[in-house]
Write a protein that holds these residues in place. Structure first.
Motif, PDB file in Angstrom:
ATOM      1  N   GLN A  34       0.826  -1.203   0.000  1.00 32.12           N
ATOM      2  CA  GLN A  34       0.000   0.000   0.000  1.00 32.12           C
ATOM      3  C   GLN A  34       0.860   1.254   0.000  1.00 32.12           C
ATOM      4  O   GLN A  34       0.521   2.260  -0.636  1.00 32.12           O
ATOM      5  CB  GLN A  34      -0.922   0.008   1.219  1.00 32.12           C
ATOM      6  N   ALA A  35       1.993   1.206   0.726  1.00 30.32           N
ATOM      7  CA  ALA A  35       2.888   2.359   0.751  1.00 30.32           C
ATOM      8  C   ALA A  35       3.557   2.582  -0.597  1.00 30.32           C
ATOM      9  O   ALA A  35       3.746   3.724  -1.028  1.00 30.32           O
ATOM     10  CB  ALA A  35       3.943   2.178   1.837  1.00 30.32           C
ATOM     11  N   ILE A  36       3.914   1.500  -1.281  1.00 25.18           N
ATOM     12  CA  ILE A  36       4.609   1.619  -2.568  1.00 25.18           C
ATOM     13  C   ILE A  36       3.625   1.925  -3.695  1.00 25.18           C
ATOM     14  O   ILE A  36       3.882   2.792  -4.539  1.00 25.18           O
ATOM     15  CB  ILE A  36       5.387   0.326  -2.865  1.00 25.18           C
ATOM     16  N   PHE A  37       2.507   1.216  -3.709  1.00 22.53           N
ATOM     17  CA  PHE A  37       1.506   1.383  -4.775  1.00 22.53           C
ATOM     18  C   PHE A  37       0.218   1.955  -4.175  1.00 22.53           C
ATOM     19  O   PHE A  37      -0.644   1.204  -3.700  1.00 22.53           O
ATOM     20  CB  PHE A  37       1.215   0.041  -5.461  1.00 22.53           C
ATOM     21  N   PRO A  48       3.881   4.371  -8.540  1.00 26.24           N
ATOM     22  CA  PRO A  48       4.553   3.811  -7.365  1.00 26.24           C
ATOM     23  C   PRO A  48       5.361   4.875  -6.631  1.00 26.24           C
ATOM     24  O   PRO A  48       5.906   5.802  -7.237  1.00 26.24           O
ATOM     25  CB  PRO A  48       5.469   2.733  -7.960  1.00 26.24           C
ATOM     26  N   PHE A  49       5.396   4.778  -5.319  1.00 27.83           N
ATOM     27  CA  PHE A  49       6.150   5.648  -4.418  1.00 27.83           C
ATOM     28  C   PHE A  49       5.617   7.085  -4.376  1.00 27.83           C
ATOM     29  O   PHE A  49       6.216   7.942  -3.720  1.00 27.83           O
ATOM     30  CB  PHE A  49       7.650   5.678  -4.779  1.00 27.83           C
ATOM     31  N   SER A  50       4.521   7.365  -5.048  1.00 24.95           N
ATOM     32  CA  SER A  50       3.998   8.735  -5.022  1.00 24.95           C
ATOM     33  C   SER A  50       3.475   9.107  -3.638  1.00 24.95           C
ATOM     34  O   SER A  50       3.556  10.272  -3.230  1.00 24.95           O
ATOM     35  CB  SER A  50       2.884   8.891  -6.065  1.00 24.95           C
ATOM     36  N   ALA A  53       6.301  10.303  -1.532  1.00 28.49           N
ATOM     37  CA  ALA A  53       6.682  11.671  -1.900  1.00 28.49           C
ATOM     38  C   ALA A  53       5.708  12.690  -1.338  1.00 28.49           C
ATOM     39  O   ALA A  53       6.110  13.768  -0.881  1.00 28.49           O
ATOM     40  CB  ALA A  53       6.752  11.785  -3.424  1.00 28.49           C
ATOM     41  N   ASP A  54       4.406  12.360  -1.341  1.00 32.36           N
ATOM     42  CA  ASP A  54       3.409  13.277  -0.790  1.00 32.36           C
ATOM     43  C   ASP A  54       3.605  13.480   0.704  1.00 32.36           C
ATOM     44  O   ASP A  54       3.485  14.598   1.215  1.00 32.36           O
ATOM     45  CB  ASP A  54       1.999  12.734  -1.056  1.00 32.36           C
ATOM     46  N   VAL A  55       3.888  12.392   1.427  1.00 29.99           N
ATOM     47  CA  VAL A  55       4.102  12.500   2.873  1.00 29.99           C
ATOM     48  C   VAL A  55       5.326  13.356   3.170  1.00 29.99           C
ATOM     49  O   VAL A  55       5.321  14.199   4.073  1.00 29.99           O
ATOM     50  CB  VAL A  55       4.244  11.098   3.498  1.00 29.99           C
ATOM     51  N   LEU A  56       6.391  13.152   2.399  1.00 31.19           N
ATOM     52  CA  LEU A  56       7.599  13.944   2.613  1.00 31.19           C
ATOM     53  C   LEU A  56       7.384  15.417   2.276  1.00 31.19           C
ATOM     54  O   LEU A  56       7.839  16.310   2.996  1.00 31.19           O
ATOM     55  CB  LEU A  56       8.741  13.376   1.769  1.00 31.19           C
ATOM     56  N   GLY A 249      -0.664   7.111   2.960  1.00 34.51           N
ATOM     57  CA  GLY A 249       0.108   7.905   3.912  1.00 34.51           C
ATOM     58  C   GLY A 249       0.290   7.179   5.229  1.00 34.51           C
ATOM     59  O   GLY A 249       1.381   7.197   5.826  1.00 34.51           O
ATOM     60  N   ALA A 250      -0.771   6.544   5.721  1.00 37.41           N
ATOM     61  CA  ALA A 250      -0.668   5.774   6.956  1.00 37.41           C
ATOM     62  C   ALA A 250       0.329   4.639   6.811  1.00 37.41           C
ATOM     63  O   ALA A 250       1.106   4.350   7.731  1.00 37.41           O
ATOM     64  CB  ALA A 250      -2.043   5.238   7.350  1.00 37.41           C
ATOM     65  N   SER A 251       0.338   3.983   5.665  1.00 37.30           N
ATOM     66  CA  SER A 251       1.267   2.880   5.431  1.00 37.30           C
ATOM     67  C   SER A 251       2.713   3.362   5.417  1.00 37.30           C
ATOM     68  O   SER A 251       3.615   2.684   5.926  1.00 37.30           O
ATOM     69  CB  SER A 251       0.930   2.180   4.112  1.00 37.30           C
ATOM     70  N   THR A 252       2.945   4.531   4.841  1.00 37.50           N
ATOM     71  CA  THR A 252       4.307   5.089   4.822  1.00 37.50           C
ATOM     72  C   THR A 252       4.794   5.375   6.235  1.00 37.50           C
ATOM     73  O   THR A 252       5.928   5.026   6.608  1.00 37.50           O
ATOM     74  CB  THR A 252       4.336   6.373   3.983  1.00 37.50           C
ATOM     75  N   LEU A 253       3.943   6.012   7.041  1.00 34.73           N
ATOM     76  CA  LEU A 253       4.311   6.270   8.438  1.00 34.73           C
ATOM     77  C   LEU A 253       4.525   4.961   9.191  1.00 34.73           C
ATOM     78  O   LEU A 253       5.430   4.857  10.033  1.00 34.73           O
ATOM     79  CB  LEU A 253       3.220   7.095   9.117  1.00 34.73           C
TER      80      LEU A 253
END
Length: 558
Positions: A34-37, A48-50, A53-56, A249-253
């Motif tokens: 979910q974080a990657i895609f 992918p990875f967008s 980038a949004d979270v950063l 975003g939650a998955s990235t965190l």
């Protein structure tokens, strides 16, 4: 290879690997996907990875990560400042009532952090209990980063205290006495000799405290939200709970939080693998303890002060709030009564239903987690199949599984439209979450027990024609039973009061102890929530003690 009269080891290993893959690995895999895609939920692998980038670009990740590190490191420092002197006095000197102090310092660890935090809010806020008694409040300290750190440290310091007490007791005072012969004072001897010898145990326990602190949700959610102090855990909760839901975003965190918890766990394993020291003397440890002399009163005052702020104040605040008819009525005798306890224990009430639900879920989770943990430990230690290393890896993975990450993984895994049958929106998903979160406990206890059992017993059973399962059931299980019982009791205690996963994935129409207390505070029914909290603390403390005492008596009779 098939053993005589039994199932092949490869089949047992494959079964353990499949179970752990579904329960443990799959939720983490879906978080990573979910974080990657970010559009994978719609069946697309585009962009992918967008989401990362949004979270950063939004600035959420760096600040939340820094705040999480501040909270974790701060809790480590304060826990060490509290625990090191207490453990040194307890282990190296003849402290009056030493066993009683151990029991008292175990209580803060039995009180869920969110309940302790809520009790401190009731005590230290304007017009709280402290202001009613003294005319002063501590709201400025309470609702601050130092306040968050102190409250977390009051919950976590027993981990360091008990670990260091054992280390200092094993070291004794003999080595420090040698340095004092050469002119070192008591403090210098402790700092230069005794403490360095205990550094492996100290470092390992402090790393565990760090992992506990960065995973905590209730304390930063209650105190940090008011001052804008957002950490990774609360950031994940906001991304899931606020509309529009931001699963990428939650998955990235979550991945960042898992990476931090994993780093702490790996550091702990490396320190424990190094070991520390060996003692060759056979003198009783009690003989090494020195009298406190004139320092007896200061030592007792120190222990009493820590016991008051870590155990006494939270418990008294919980009880006072539970007895209050109205919060505005304060501590006046006419404002105290048992109506909140009556409401909790009465039949056909939401509170009683939540209590029974949590106790039932805790019991089921304890049984399943104990069986799966013992099975995984058996496969890793007592088989030679290739896949046992994969089983060992998956069994250790939950060490880096904060509750909010587990809840997110369960949502992403089991809320997919292509599942023909899913535990999502049923109580079984909570059981799965509890099993994932608490699996390391029975694995750790069972592994330690199995390592003490000679493999020759296994060989003797196989020579006699016993299968793998028969040998495990008739020989190993009775021997590891006491260790497994302790682990299952720990699982029961934690699962019965778990907050974060319960808040996020609890099915509609159900409540657990933790969600009931949390929502009562949100709705303003503080007394009812604290009555439930007090009943919970009593049950989760007394029930395991009763079971352990009964098991010990049965063992003595046998």
């Amino acid at each position: 290879m098939r053993r005589q009269g039994g199932a092949p080891q490869g089949l047992l290993t494959a079964l353990a690997a499949v179970l752990l893959t579904v329960i443990v690995a799959a939720p983490f895999l879906f978080i990573a996907l979910q974080a990657i895609f970010p559009k994978i939920g719609a069946g697309s692998l585009a962009a992918p990875f967008s989401a990362m980038a949004d979270v950063l670009s939004a600035g959420r990740l760096p600040r939340a990560t820094l705040n999480t590190l501040i909270m974790g490191v701060g809790t480590v420092i304060v826990s060490a400042l509290i625990a090191v002197p207490l453990a040194a006095i307890r282990a190296l000197y003849r402290l009056p009532g030493a066993a009683l102090w151990d029991v008292i310092f175990l209580v803060p660890f039995m009180i869920p952090p969110y309940i302790a935090t809520l009790s401190w809010v009731m005590t230290g806020q304007p017009r709280g209990y402290l202001e009613q008694l003294t005319g002063q409040n501590i709201a400025g300290l309470l609702f601050s980063v130092p306040g968050i750190v102190i409250i977390l440290a009051l919950h976590c310091f027993p981990v360091v205290y008990f670990a260091l007490s054992r280390s200092f007791a094993a070291i004794g005072g003999r080595f420090a006495d040698v340095s004092r012969v050469f002119g070192a004072g008591p403090l210098r001897a402790f700092l230069r000799v005794t403490l360095p010898l205990a550094l492996p145990g100290l470092a390992a326990s402090l790393i565990l405290v760090f992992a506990m602190a960065i995973e905590e949700y209730g304390t930063p959610a209650v105190l940090g939200t008011r001052i804008g102090f957002r950490v990774l855990v609360t950031g994940i909760d906001e991304a899931i709970g606020d509309w529009p839901v931001d699963l990428p975003g939650a998955s990235t965190l979550a991945l960042v939080l898992v990476a931090m918890a994993t780093a702490a766990y790996l550091a702990q394993r490396r320190l424990l693998a190094r070991g520390g020291f060996e003692t060759t003397g056979s003198r009783p440890l009690q003989a090494d303890r020195r009298p406190l002399g004139r320092a007896t009163l200061p030592a007792l005052l120190l222990f009493g002060a820590v016991a008051l702020v870590s155990t006494g104040i939270p418990l008294l605040a919980v009880l006072a709030t539970a007895l209050a008819k109205t919060i505005s009525g304060g501590l006046a005798p006419e404002n105290l009564g048992l109506q909140n306890f009556t409401a909790v224990l009465a039949t056909s009430t939401t509170a009683r239903s939540a209590l029974l639900t949590s106790l039932g879920l805790g019991l089921v989770a304890a049984l399943l987690t104990g069986l799966l943990g013992a099975f995984a430990a058996f496969v890793v230690l007592r088989t030679r199949a290739r896949g046992r290393f994969y089983v060992d890896l998956l069994a250790a993975l939950p060490n880096a599984a904060p509750g909010v990450v587990v809840a997110l993984g369960m949502i992403l895994l089991w809320n997919q439209p292509w599942w023909p049958i899913t535990p999502y929106n049923t109580l079984s998903i909570l059981v799965l979450a509890y099993v994932l979160l608490l699996l390391p406990q029975p694995v750790r206890y069972t592994t330690a027990a199995l390592q003490q059992i000679a493999p020759s017993l296994d060989a003797a059973a196989r020579v006699s024609g016993a299968s793998e399962l028969t040998m495990a059931r008739r020989i190993l299980l009775p021997l590891i039973g006491p260790h497994l019982l302790v682990a299952m009791l720990l699982v029961f205690v934690v699962a019965a009061r778990e907050l974060v996963a319960s808040l996020l994935i609890l099915p509609v129409g159900h409540q657990t102890i933790a969600t009931f207390i949390w929502r009562q505070f949100d709705q303003g029914s503080v007394g009812l929530g604290m009555a439930m909290a007090f009943v919970t603390i009593c049950l989760t403390t007394l029930l395991p003690l009763v079971v352990l005492i009964a098991a010990r008596r049965t063992e003595d009779i046998g």
